[in-house]
Design a protein around this motif. Structure first.
Motif: not given
Length: 91
Positions: A59-67, A5-10, A24-26
């Motif tokens: 992790c769910a909160e992280f993915m929710n924030k990205i979306i 995503s524009l927030q980064g690649d993970f 989570v790697l990046g």
């Protein structure tokens, strides 16, 4: 699972030792943008790869924030790739 995503690649990997934990790697820049830098650690120096451990809830909160942060113009740049081994069985 790979997330671009524009927030980064993970890359999100389930840990074996603790089923409630993921790695989570990046890049440093991408991880520090989303998380506290004190939790981030070096995984591979030659690839400039860093990691952070998260519980599944975090992790769910992280993915929710990205979306939630995706602008409607950016949907083309957002990708989630499934691992190719998801349908394989362990013996």
């Amino acid at each position: 699972m790979k997330i671009s995503s524009l927030q980064g690649d993970f890359k999100v990997i389930q840990t074996i030792k603790n089923r409630d934990e993921v790695l989570v790697l990046g890049s440093w820049k991408d991880l520090v943008r989303m998380f506290d830098s004190s939790r981030t650690f070096l995984v591979n120096k030659s690839e400039a790869l860093f990691g952070i451990y998260l519980c599944k809830q975090e992790c769910a909160e992280f993915m929710n924030k990205i979306i939630q942060d995706i602008d409607y113009h950016e949907w083309e740049d957002f990708k989630i790739e499934k691992p190719i081994y998801q349908n394989q069985f362990q013996a």
